[in-house]
Enzyme design. Structure first.
Site: not given
Ligand code: DQA
Length: 140
Positions: A13, A72, A75
């Site tokens: 990734r 993620a 956030h």
């Protein structure tokens, strides 16, 4: 150790951002540091926020602390913040990249102000530094 969404793809990734080490390699390095420090590690990686919350609830009274790369969810997740606060265990937030040097939406963390410490920007080394810091806090 909690690895959040998309971290199962590490190595493949966006390697220019997250490096070429796979999650398995990072976990093996963490196990080595844990053995050196006399710590026991339980490791979770999942793409599902609710699964992380269930795991925190279950593990909360079985572990001394948490090392977390919330990915993620850093956030976005008030629920993750609340879950970690609910079990009242110290935790260290880690990131491979430096979120402060990236898109503005990555500049805010819902966890950082209630974390014992935060380590970011050192690639997979962030995890090892975070584990050392957490163990030093718990047993130092
Ligand atoms: C990350 C940074 C986050 O902004 C991103 O969503 C991730 C990985 C990191 O380790 O650098 O998935 O947590």
């Amino acid at each position: 150790m909690i690895h959040g969404p998309n971290l199962g793809l590490l190595g493949r990734r966006e390697p220019e951002t997250y490096g070429r080490r796979s999650l398995e390699e990072i976990n093996a390095a963490l196990e080595e540091v844990a053995a050196e420090l006399g710590a026991e590690l339980e490791i979770l990686q999942t793409n599902h926020e609710g699964e992380i919350l269930d795991w925190i609830e279950t593990m909360g009274n079985r572990v001394d602390g948490f090392l977390v790369n919330p990915a993620a969810l850093t956030h976005t997740s008030v629920a993750l913040r609340d879950g970690l606060l609910a079990v009242d265990r110290p935790f260290v937030e880690v990131h491979l990249s430096n979120p402060k040097a990236r898109e503005p939406f990555r500049h805010h963390s819902y966890l950082a102000d209630v974390a014992h410490g935060v380590v970011f920007g050192f690639g997979s080394e962030s995890y090892l530094l975070g584990l050392r810091g957490l163990c030093a806090h718990l047993h130092g």
